[in-house]
Write a protein that holds these residues in place. Structure first.
Motif, PDB file in Angstrom:
ATOM      1  N   TRP A  97      15.033   9.272  -8.961  1.00  0.00           N
ATOM      2  CA  TRP A  97      15.691   9.191  -7.827  1.00  0.00           C
ATOM      3  C   TRP A  97      15.239   7.877  -7.156  1.00  0.00           C
ATOM      4  O   TRP A  97      15.992   7.174  -6.404  1.00  0.00           O
ATOM      5  N   TRP A  98      14.231   7.129  -7.583  1.00  0.00           N
ATOM      6  CA  TRP A  98      13.616   6.003  -7.000  1.00  0.00           C
ATOM      7  C   TRP A  98      13.987   4.902  -7.629  1.00  0.00           C
ATOM      8  O   TRP A  98      14.222   3.672  -7.029  1.00  0.00           O
ATOM      9  N   THR A  99      14.453   4.917  -8.925  1.00  0.00           N
ATOM     10  CA  THR A  99      14.663   3.766  -9.588  1.00  0.00           C
ATOM     11  C   THR A  99      16.199   3.713 -10.365  1.00  0.00           C
ATOM     12  O   THR A  99      16.536   2.675 -10.612  1.00  0.00           O
ATOM     13  N   THR A 100      16.808   4.892 -10.306  1.00  0.00           N
ATOM     14  CA  THR A 100      18.089   4.956 -10.823  1.00  0.00           C
ATOM     15  C   THR A 100      19.172   4.091  -9.770  1.00  0.00           C
ATOM     16  O   THR A 100      19.121   4.309  -8.558  1.00  0.00           O
ATOM     17  N   GLN A 101      19.776   2.993 -10.534  1.00  0.00           N
ATOM     18  CA  GLN A 101      20.564   2.208  -9.684  1.00  0.00           C
ATOM     19  C   GLN A 101      22.092   2.879  -9.308  1.00  0.00           C
ATOM     20  O   GLN A 101      22.934   3.371 -10.102  1.00  0.00           O
ATOM     21  N   HIS A 102      22.314   2.995  -7.938  1.00  0.00           N
ATOM     22  CA  HIS A 102      23.711   3.731  -7.721  1.00  0.00           C
ATOM     23  C   HIS A 102      24.778   2.846  -7.363  1.00  0.00           C
ATOM     24  O   HIS A 102      24.487   1.659  -6.788  1.00  0.00           O
ATOM     25  N   GLU A 103      25.879   3.147  -7.733  1.00  0.00           N
ATOM     26  CA  GLU A 103      27.057   2.343  -7.762  1.00  0.00           C
ATOM     27  C   GLU A 103      27.606   2.550  -6.151  1.00  0.00           C
ATOM     28  O   GLU A 103      27.857   3.530  -5.855  1.00  0.00           O
ATOM     29  N   ILE A 104      27.444   1.156  -5.435  1.00  0.00           N
ATOM     30  CA  ILE A 104      28.079   1.463  -4.060  1.00  0.00           C
ATOM     31  C   ILE A 104      29.353   0.511  -3.912  1.00  0.00           C
ATOM     32  O   ILE A 104      29.005  -0.689  -4.158  1.00  0.00           O
ATOM     33  N   PHE A 105      30.243   1.003  -3.396  1.00  0.00           N
ATOM     34  CA  PHE A 105      31.624   0.204  -3.440  1.00  0.00           C
ATOM     35  C   PHE A 105      31.929  -0.954  -4.777  1.00  0.00           C
ATOM     36  O   PHE A 105      31.774  -2.026  -4.481  1.00  0.00           O
ATOM     37  N   ARG A 142      -3.037  -2.889 -11.477  1.00  0.00           N
ATOM     38  CA  ARG A 142      -2.520  -2.291 -12.576  1.00  0.00           C
ATOM     39  C   ARG A 142      -1.017  -1.714 -11.696  1.00  0.00           C
ATOM     40  O   ARG A 142      -1.111  -1.476 -10.602  1.00  0.00           O
ATOM     41  N   SER A 143       0.042  -2.270 -12.313  1.00  0.00           N
ATOM     42  CA  SER A 143       1.309  -1.755 -11.915  1.00  0.00           C
ATOM     43  C   SER A 143       1.729  -0.233 -12.400  1.00  0.00           C
ATOM     44  O   SER A 143       1.042   0.279 -13.531  1.00  0.00           O
ATOM     45  N   ILE A 144       2.442   0.461 -11.767  1.00  0.00           N
ATOM     46  CA  ILE A 144       3.026   1.577 -12.103  1.00  0.00           C
ATOM     47  C   ILE A 144       4.353   1.462 -12.647  1.00  0.00           C
ATOM     48  O   ILE A 144       5.442   1.242 -11.931  1.00  0.00           O
ATOM     49  N   TYR A 145       4.892   2.137 -13.691  1.00  0.00           N
ATOM     50  CA  TYR A 145       6.146   2.115 -14.251  1.00  0.00           C
ATOM     51  C   TYR A 145       6.951   3.492 -14.482  1.00  0.00           C
ATOM     52  O   TYR A 145       8.092   3.560 -14.349  1.00  0.00           O
ATOM     53  N   ASP A 146       6.143   4.246 -14.603  1.00  0.00           N
ATOM     54  CA  ASP A 146       6.773   5.771 -14.917  1.00  0.00           C
ATOM     55  C   ASP A 146       6.947   6.504 -13.440  1.00  0.00           C
ATOM     56  O   ASP A 146       6.223   7.405 -13.018  1.00  0.00           O
ATOM     57  N   LEU A 147       8.031   5.979 -13.021  1.00  0.00           N
ATOM     58  CA  LEU A 147       8.453   6.509 -11.696  1.00  0.00           C
ATOM     59  C   LEU A 147       9.605   7.493 -11.612  1.00  0.00           C
ATOM     60  O   LEU A 147      10.461   7.628 -12.684  1.00  0.00           O
ATOM     61  N   LEU A 178       9.776   0.717  -0.225  1.00  0.00           N
ATOM     62  CA  LEU A 178      10.527   1.570  -1.200  1.00  0.00           C
ATOM     63  C   LEU A 178      11.532   0.926  -1.674  1.00  0.00           C
ATOM     64  O   LEU A 178      12.041   1.143  -3.013  1.00  0.00           O
ATOM     65  N   VAL A 179      12.411  -0.099  -1.050  1.00  0.00           N
ATOM     66  CA  VAL A 179      13.607  -0.650  -1.351  1.00  0.00           C
ATOM     67  C   VAL A 179      13.356  -1.690  -2.619  1.00  0.00           C
ATOM     68  O   VAL A 179      13.862  -1.890  -3.320  1.00  0.00           O
ATOM     69  N   GLN A 180      12.285  -2.374  -2.240  1.00  0.00           N
ATOM     70  CA  GLN A 180      11.666  -3.192  -3.435  1.00  0.00           C
ATOM     71  C   GLN A 180      11.655  -2.564  -4.915  1.00  0.00           C
ATOM     72  O   GLN A 180      11.675  -3.126  -5.659  1.00  0.00           O
ATOM     73  N   VAL A 181      10.585  -1.376  -4.944  1.00  0.00           N
ATOM     74  CA  VAL A 181      10.700  -0.376  -5.845  1.00  0.00           C
ATOM     75  C   VAL A 181      11.847  -0.232  -6.697  1.00  0.00           C
ATOM     76  O   VAL A 181      12.082  -0.158  -7.923  1.00  0.00           O
ATOM     77  N   TYR A 182      12.886   0.275  -5.577  1.00  0.00           N
ATOM     78  CA  TYR A 182      14.139   0.547  -6.232  1.00  0.00           C
ATOM     79  C   TYR A 182      14.744  -0.475  -6.796  1.00  0.00           C
ATOM     80  O   TYR A 182      15.242  -0.243  -7.914  1.00  0.00           O
ATOM     81  N   ARG A 183      14.652  -1.654  -6.299  1.00  0.00           N
ATOM     82  CA  ARG A 183      15.222  -2.822  -7.124  1.00  0.00           C
ATOM     83  C   ARG A 183      14.636  -3.193  -8.341  1.00  0.00           C
ATOM     84  O   ARG A 183      15.189  -3.632  -9.484  1.00  0.00           O
ATOM     85  N   MET A 184      13.198  -3.294  -8.282  1.00  0.00           N
ATOM     86  CA  MET A 184      12.664  -3.922  -9.445  1.00  0.00           C
ATOM     87  C   MET A 184      12.471  -2.640 -10.531  1.00  0.00           C
ATOM     88  O   MET A 184      12.037  -2.909 -11.916  1.00  0.00           O
ATOM     89  N   GLY A 185      12.312  -1.220 -10.258  1.00  0.00           N
ATOM     90  CA  GLY A 185      11.885  -0.236 -11.232  1.00  0.00           C
ATOM     91  C   GLY A 185      10.480  -0.033 -11.427  1.00  0.00           C
ATOM     92  O   GLY A 185      10.288   0.748 -12.418  1.00  0.00           O
ATOM     93  N   GLU A 186       9.677  -0.843 -10.628  1.00  0.00           N
ATOM     94  CA  GLU A 186       8.360  -0.547 -11.020  1.00  0.00           C
ATOM     95  C   GLU A 186       7.460  -0.839  -9.504  1.00  0.00           C
ATOM     96  O   GLU A 186       7.999  -1.426  -8.602  1.00  0.00           O
ATOM     97  N   VAL A 187       6.229  -0.336  -9.532  1.00  0.00           N
ATOM     98  CA  VAL A 187       5.246  -0.961  -8.337  1.00  0.00           C
ATOM     99  C   VAL A 187       4.258  -1.742  -8.867  1.00  0.00           C
ATOM    100  O   VAL A 187       3.436  -1.508  -9.940  1.00  0.00           O
ATOM    101  N   VAL A 188       4.581  -3.033  -8.487  1.00  0.00           N
ATOM    102  CA  VAL A 188       3.450  -4.129  -8.437  1.00  0.00           C
ATOM    103  C   VAL A 188       2.816  -4.334  -7.405  1.00  0.00           C
ATOM    104  O   VAL A 188       3.494  -5.021  -6.328  1.00  0.00           O
ATOM    105  N   VAL A 238       0.799  -1.261   0.057  1.00  0.00           N
ATOM    106  CA  VAL A 238      -0.032  -0.034  -0.017  1.00  0.00           C
ATOM    107  C   VAL A 238       0.954   1.166   0.091  1.00  0.00           C
ATOM    108  O   VAL A 238       0.605   2.326  -0.743  1.00  0.00           O
ATOM    109  N   VAL A 239       1.985   1.189   0.673  1.00  0.00           N
ATOM    110  CA  VAL A 239       2.873   2.302   0.864  1.00  0.00           C
ATOM    111  C   VAL A 239       3.562   2.473  -0.520  1.00  0.00           C
ATOM    112  O   VAL A 239       3.518   3.455  -1.014  1.00  0.00           O
ATOM    113  N   GLN A 240       3.867   1.510  -1.018  1.00  0.00           N
ATOM    114  CA  GLN A 240       4.292   1.708  -2.450  1.00  0.00           C
ATOM    115  C   GLN A 240       3.488   2.405  -3.561  1.00  0.00           C
ATOM    116  O   GLN A 240       3.874   3.409  -4.045  1.00  0.00           O
TER     117      GLN A 240
END
Length: 328
Positions: free
Chosen positions: A151-159, A143-148, A234-244, A75-77
């Motif tokens: 800042w929420w979907t861009t994968q950042h390089e960590i270490f 329905r899923s949401i794709y157009d996010l 929020l982290v799940q959306v970051y990983r997948m790039g969409e809200v399912v 629901v939060v997503q």
């Protein structure tokens, strides 16, 4: 001497032995398991489950249980994504703060129903899960949401690091899970609040007699899980790039199993943060390894069920033995 060592061995030791045996077994049965790429994917893939398990562990410590966290995360997503796309909130800070506040409110709602109305926690949280998830699917038609926002979907390089010709990086979800693990450990082991959480789980009546405000402790525990459910969503959306909307619901048993395998008691007052995290990755290693050697997903559930039953049986046997020794 053997009895002394047996008494002193913590639950984490046995979990470590089981994990080591599983790693050796899967390493010998498939050359795809013990690779850096697979281990990094495994750590990131179970980061969300780890975040959920940390929040659930705090509730279990108090003697409660809450399985509505996946529905809260879903629901939060969807709510945050809809508000962002509608222009009602702007930027990462507002979105994250609002998500965490919404998750806390859901947790507090559960706590009020459970403690102040004296209702059974598992029944209430099943009902809340059904209410939230059913309402979400009805309002969104699945329905899923794709157009996010980026800042929420861009994968950042960590270490980032390189071994040979291959490039790797530590995922942000895994790093965040480690930060939340450290924070939860500090709360439970280095603060008076943590001692009160364990005291309430050990005996609510005894805790009340020594002046602990049991109701406040329950509010904190369920609110804590609500906050972690929101962060996990929020982290799940970051990983997948969409809200399912139905991506998370259904995995609650794995998270509950991980916390119990980690030494948490369903009656409260026991368990450790490290054990919880080890339980999460024990489940993850088992699923990942069985998948790599081509075991059917149906049989995989059977194996996991057997492991859970054995673990719970051993835990209750040890608890009963300790009780009998105490009365002797």
């Amino acid at each position: 001497m053997a009895n002394f060592l047996k008494k002193r061995m913590p639950m984490e030791f046995y979990l470590g032995v089981v994990i080591l045996v599983m790693v050796i077994f899967f390493s010998l049965t498939t050359d795809q398991f013990l690779t850096i790429r697979n281990l990094l994917d495994l750590s990131e893939g179970y980061a969300v489950s780890g975040i959920f398990a940390l929040g659930l562990f705090v509730v279990l410590v108090t003697g409660g249980i809450d399985i509505s966290f996946a529905a809260v995360a879903s629901v939060v997503q969807y709510a945050i994504a809809s508000l962002l796309l509608g222009g009602y909130i702007d930027g990462a800070f507002q979105g994250i703060v609002l998500a965490v506040m919404f998750g806390i409110c859901c947790g507090l709602f559960n706590a009020v129903l459970i403690y102040y109305l004296n209702l059974v926690s598992i029944i209430i949280t099943i009902s809340v899960q059904s209410l939230l998830f059913g309402g979400l699917m009805w309002l969104t038609n699945g329905r899923s949401i794709y157009d996010l926002p980026e800042w929420w979907t861009t994968q950042h390089e960590i270490f980032p690091f390189t071994l040979g010709t291959e490039s790797y990086q530590i995922g942000l979800p895994f790093l965040l899970m480690l930060i939340l693990t450290a924070f939860t450990w500090v709360v439970l082991n280095k603060t008076n609040l943590g001692r009160q959480l364990y005291a309430v789980g050990g005996s609510q009546e005894s805790a009340r007699r020594v002046g602990i405000r049991v109701g406040i402790i329950h509010l904190f525990a369920y609110g804590y899980l609500g906050a972690f459910a929101a962060i996990g969503g929020l982290v799940q959306v970051y990983r997948m790039g969409e809200v399912v909307p139905n991506a998370l619901v259904g995995g609650e048993l794995d998270v509950l199993a991980a916390t119990v395998l980690g030494g948490a008691s369903l009656t409260g007052g026991k368990g450790t943060v490290l054990g919880t995290l080890m339980g999460v990755f024990l489940i993850g290693i088992l699923k990942n390894g069985l998948n790599l050697i081509g075991v059917s997903s149906y049989f995989m559930n059977i194996v996991i069920g057997i492991v859970i039953v054995i673990a719970i049986t051993i835990t209750h046997y040890k608890k009963r033995k300790e009780t009998n020794v105490g009365f002797a």
